[in-house]
Scaffold this motif. Structure first.
Motif, mmCIF file in Angstrom:
data_model
loop_
_atom_site.group_PDB
_atom_site.id
_atom_site.type_symbol
_atom_site.label_atom_id
_atom_site.label_comp_id
_atom_site.label_asym_id
_atom_site.label_seq_id
_atom_site.Cartn_x
_atom_site.Cartn_y
_atom_site.Cartn_z
ATOM 1 N N ALA B 80 -44.676 38.988 29.314
ATOM 2 C CA ALA B 80 -44.805 39.293 30.741
ATOM 3 C C ALA B 80 -44.589 38.012 31.545
ATOM 4 O O ALA B 80 -45.086 36.946 31.175
ATOM 5 C CB ALA B 80 -46.195 39.862 31.038
ATOM 6 N N GLY B 81 -43.804 38.123 32.610
ATOM 7 C CA GLY B 81 -43.599 36.973 33.491
ATOM 8 C C GLY B 81 -42.554 35.985 33.010
ATOM 9 O O GLY B 81 -42.237 35.033 33.706
ATOM 10 N N GLY B 82 -42.005 36.192 31.823
ATOM 11 C CA GLY B 82 -40.999 35.262 31.315
ATOM 12 C C GLY B 82 -39.585 35.801 31.464
ATOM 13 O O GLY B 82 -39.347 36.720 32.247
ATOM 14 N N THR B 130 -35.149 42.596 28.141
ATOM 15 C CA THR B 130 -34.979 42.288 26.716
ATOM 16 C C THR B 130 -33.843 43.108 26.115
ATOM 17 O O THR B 130 -33.023 42.585 25.351
ATOM 18 C CB THR B 130 -36.302 42.544 25.943
ATOM 19 O OG1 THR B 130 -37.392 42.075 26.719
ATOM 20 C CG2 THR B 130 -36.275 41.823 24.605
ATOM 21 N N VAL B 131 -33.783 44.400 26.471
ATOM 22 C CA VAL B 131 -32.712 45.245 25.927
ATOM 23 C C VAL B 131 -31.353 44.715 26.384
ATOM 24 O O VAL B 131 -30.435 44.538 25.575
ATOM 25 C CB VAL B 131 -32.886 46.723 26.363
ATOM 26 C CG1 VAL B 131 -31.654 47.542 25.982
ATOM 27 C CG2 VAL B 131 -34.150 47.321 25.728
ATOM 28 N N SER B 132 -31.241 44.430 27.671
ATOM 29 C CA SER B 132 -29.907 44.046 28.134
ATOM 30 C C SER B 132 -29.519 42.659 27.625
ATOM 31 O O SER B 132 -28.357 42.418 27.301
ATOM 32 C CB SER B 132 -29.765 44.169 29.649
ATOM 33 O OG SER B 132 -30.753 43.397 30.271
ATOM 34 N N PHE B 133 -30.506 41.775 27.482
ATOM 35 C CA PHE B 133 -30.178 40.461 26.910
ATOM 36 C C PHE B 133 -29.641 40.604 25.486
ATOM 37 O O PHE B 133 -28.609 40.043 25.132
ATOM 38 C CB PHE B 133 -31.416 39.551 26.913
ATOM 39 C CG PHE B 133 -31.212 38.282 26.135
ATOM 40 C CD1 PHE B 133 -30.425 37.254 26.655
ATOM 41 C CD2 PHE B 133 -31.760 38.125 24.860
ATOM 42 C CE1 PHE B 133 -30.203 36.086 25.922
ATOM 43 C CE2 PHE B 133 -31.545 36.968 24.129
ATOM 44 C CZ PHE B 133 -30.766 35.945 24.658
ATOM 45 N N LEU B 134 -30.352 41.404 24.657
ATOM 46 C CA LEU B 134 -29.934 41.542 23.250
ATOM 47 C C LEU B 134 -28.612 42.282 23.138
ATOM 48 O O LEU B 134 -27.759 41.933 22.312
ATOM 49 C CB LEU B 134 -31.025 42.264 22.448
ATOM 50 C CG LEU B 134 -32.280 41.420 22.195
ATOM 51 C CD1 LEU B 134 -33.426 42.281 21.695
ATOM 52 C CD2 LEU B 134 -31.973 40.302 21.176
#
Lengths: 526, 526
Positions: B80-82, B130-134
């Motif tokens: 959270a927050g990162g 996270t999903v879009s980064f990966l």
């Protein structure tokens, strides 16, 4: 209370399990447990066909006082071409004295032809004759329609005709049996709904677990209108077993809100399941739903801190409902929260004691990296924690040395002999023990050396010993992990040892096992 | 082939089982079995969070060649927050090299608040980021929506919003998890149908067995539109375990006609289930559906003659489909047939040699009754067969006696020293060996004694050693089974020993191991 029948067949169909063999006394003892649990019916066996079962009913009439349950005798419809009134096996059912008789009948056309070798009409007549004869003798008659679901697929009209024949002759329940256990829930639901809709029968369900769906199949049948559910304790039974009655009842009562058992009875479920497994001598299955030792055990460290805030977020029901307990397992995935929880279980309030918690956690992680696994060795973890909290208070004895020799000549069996040298109770003691294996010999020698100072150890017994070779990356230095279970006659505990040498690992676990035994017995260092 | 995903999580969620602890090599060996079975995806662990799992993925990239399966790395959404791009745990998922990343995310409002301690909107943002980064890093992303069913009951709109957030950011599958395992099939069916209908997601299912319904729940989800099913081999997992993948796949493929695995792969199910239980050291559950030792075992009795006429009337499916056997009528014939086949493999034509076949079969049955298991010790079976056919040709040496001493002083490590006396090549030889354990010492002494007559033995190496205590009821009085794997540098073989004394069992297996090494090297008795 719901009027759904809870019908237990542990003593009859459950006893078909491979390797399970019950004496008459075993059966009587199990019946007492079943009655305590509060089931409605206890099927005791097949009097007449099986001398042990004839004796069971005779002794039950004399010795067994049931609080709640009604006894049922299992048997078959009369022989083809005969008469129920003169059939000796039917007579044995009357003579058993059981208020309920459950008759098995064929409902699958192919089985009538190949197993009974009679006509379809004669099979119906066998049902009518036997049911009405037994009803005329004052018995409540239930019918188990064997192979019903396969039979329905082969010839729906005939299968349903068997149900009607039974009802019209006076049967109170017709239980539809998935004898081969191959059905799935939607199939059970469809067939039960049809049977309920197209006959006037009170329909029951009897499932086996060959597709892993016995519980779900039983629930699907109840949803579809069945009001009588059969099963066995711990899911005992032939092949993959029968529907586990405790799981079915727990689901119906806790999840579906059907009050099947008297208030408070379900809280005996865990105790009764384990007591019955002591009688059957089938080891309890730790992953069994609701009552298994692991059923409410949590390992993941991730969750431990949140579990502390609200346990209900992490368990599907309160384990108290079935007399079970939440257990926190300590593993390398654990965090400080789970150590704190474990401490609370042992009576230590460690909250806020950050230094101690961090110290224990670091020690656990280090040991687990070296091959220890504390989730399988609760007692060793407790000793570790107690040593951190209490310091030297657990040094009951000091080991000077130990040695074990194993030898064999030619084709003879090997013999092991151990010598241990310890200081206990201010005395140096040298003791020797023999055994049929090196660990056995070490166990004998160690307890012989310690008993003068600690006579409490005489009653301890090593009851289980497990070995695991943990590989190291390079092959040369494999590490051996030994788990030992020690009993004092009323309870038992697991300790662990890890070393390159299998006997050193065993020795560590043995030393931990007796140390824990002394802690448990409340002994002080002498 | 159906395009339904078969997703195995034995190595990650299965490893949460109490008492189960897998080394990196164990995990690699299990992955090979899973690939042979033909699962689509193998979830290997949580790289970054667990050093062992980081190493698993590193070694898998280097050493593991998968025929069919795709590796998946498990991990959590970013903190959270990162930012996902700078989160070290998210980075570790990319670095693992796994083509699929399965992210666990919260979908239950109360869990977001109590476990993540963040806002509902930030949790959605964590999923999206996270999903879009990966996905941007070229990974296929699956999302495990944790506590989905409880979350749906608490706040349907939010639970579905998590599914949508994942899909819109590029997730390929959203697996709905019954994390606490408390659901029943009709509940699963309703929620899955809603999720499929009200989002564009490809929906998966992840069930636990706390109500005894994990298999039925998984099937209900597939019926309701899920096209990705998760489970573990042998139903390993925390508490009551996960859905048993072999049962689910067998039901879907055999009962529902969904061709999930390549033709013939399911026939390996029984063998693979048992091989994996050898690795995990969790004793196989004999009542396990499809693959259990009792799954197709019929107690002889009433139906024996009818079973002979038509076995399909008494079994829910042909056990051959899953590589299992009906254990009653068939065993005798199948036993002889497989011995004949094995003989042919070794170059012996035994067809028609009924006396020899019956003799070998009787010997095998007797030994298996005493705890031997030849499935796991091919070389010992080959030696048994060769001895029957060739007589004395395998008596390379005679053992006069052996002895092993292990001792330790104070806190020092234990040392083992073995002495063996043998007659080999016409000479009596006495040799001594040391080792970090008694078996190691015996191995050194035995090979040292034999090498003068048989220099071929110098290159042999003991590479694996496994111990199982059979019939644990009597502790160290139980029988011990030892399996030893010996290598000559190019190939390896397994031999077995069974005895009351663990060292005697080990000695038997060692002697068999070197004997087989001599047979294999084509050496004649000297």
């Amino acid at each position: 209370m719901s009027d759904l029948h809870v019908y237990d067949t542990t003593l009859r169909d459950g006893a078909q399990q491979e390797g399970l063999n019950l004496s008459v006394s075993d059966k009587l003892a199990i019946a007492v447990h079943l009655d305590e649990l509060g089931v409605g019916f206890i099927e005791g066996g097949w009097p007449g066909a099986n001398p042990k079962d004839t004796e069971f009913f005779a002794r039950a009439q004399r010795d067994l006082t049931l609080r709640n349950a009604t006894l049922a005798a299992f048997g078959a419809t009369r022989r083809a071409g005969g008469r129920a009134a003169t059939d000796p096996l039917v007579r044995a059912l009357v003579d058993s004295g059981a208020p309920v008789v459950t008759l098995v009948a064929k409902s699958h056309v192919r089985h009538v032809e190949t197993a009974l070798r009679t006509t379809l009409e004669e099979n119906l007549e066998m049902v009518r004759d036997t049911v009405s004869f037994l009803a005329g003798e004052g018995r409540r008659v239930f019918l188990d329609a064997e192979h019903f679901f396969d039979g329905y697929a082969a010839d729906r009209a005939y299968a349903l005709e068997v149900v009607r024949a039974a009802m019209e002759s006076g049967a109170e329940v017709v239980a539809l049996c998935d004898t081969n256990g191959g059905m799935l829930p939607h199939q059970i639901a469809d067939v039960v709904a049809d049977a309920v809709g197209s006959t006037s029968a009170r329909v029951g369900i009897h499932c086996h677990n060959d597709t892993g769906c016995a519980v779900a199949n039983s629930m699907a049948a109840v949803d579809a209108g069945a009001t009588h559910v059969q099963g066995t304790i711990n899911g005992y039974g032939e092949r993959t077993g029968n529907a586990d009655l405790l799981t079915v009842v727990s689901n119906l009562q806790i999840k579906q809100g059907l009050p099947l058992l008297e208030t408070g009875r379900l809280r005996e479920a865990t105790r009764i399941a384990h007591s019955i497994s002591e009688i059957t001598n089938v080891p309890p299955y730790s992953r069994q739903p609701y009552v298994g030792a692991s059923a409410f055990a949590h390992k993941a460290g991730l969750h431990a801190s949140a579990i502390r805030i609200d346990p209900d977020l992490y368990q599907h029901t309160d384990p108290m409902h079935v007399g079970n307990d939440m257990r926190m397992l300590v593993s390398d995935m654990a965090g400080r929260a789970s150590i704190e929880l474990k401490g609370r279980e042992l009576g230590y309030d460690l909250s806020g004691n950050d230094e101690l918690l961090s110290g224990v956690l670091a020690k656990v992680k280090d040991l687990e990296l070296r091959g220890y696994t504390f989730d399988a060795a609760d007692a060793s973890f407790e000793l570790l924690l107690r040593r951190e909290v209490e310091g030297k208070g657990l040094d009951f004895f000091a080991v000077e040395s130990w040695r074990v020799i194993t030898d064999a000549r030619g084709e003879e069996s090997a013999l092991s002999e151990a010598t241990v040298k310890v200081v206990a109770g201010g005395e140096r003691v040298v003791a020797t023990g023999e055994g049929n294996g090196p660990v056995n010999a070490l166990d004998h020698a160690l307890r012989q050396a310690l008993t003068p100072a600690y006579p409490e150890l005489a009653k301890l017994e090593l009851i289980d010993f497990r070995v695991r070779i943990l590989d190291a990356a390079h092959g040369t230095d494999a590490v051996t992990r030994v788990l030992i279970e020690t009993s004092d006659g009323t309870t038992s505990w697991e300790t662990i040892g890890v070393a390159g040498n299998i006997l050193e690992a065993s020795w560590q676990a043995l030393v931990e096992g007796v140390t824990y035994g002394l802690v448990r017995a409340g002994v002080s260092v002498r």
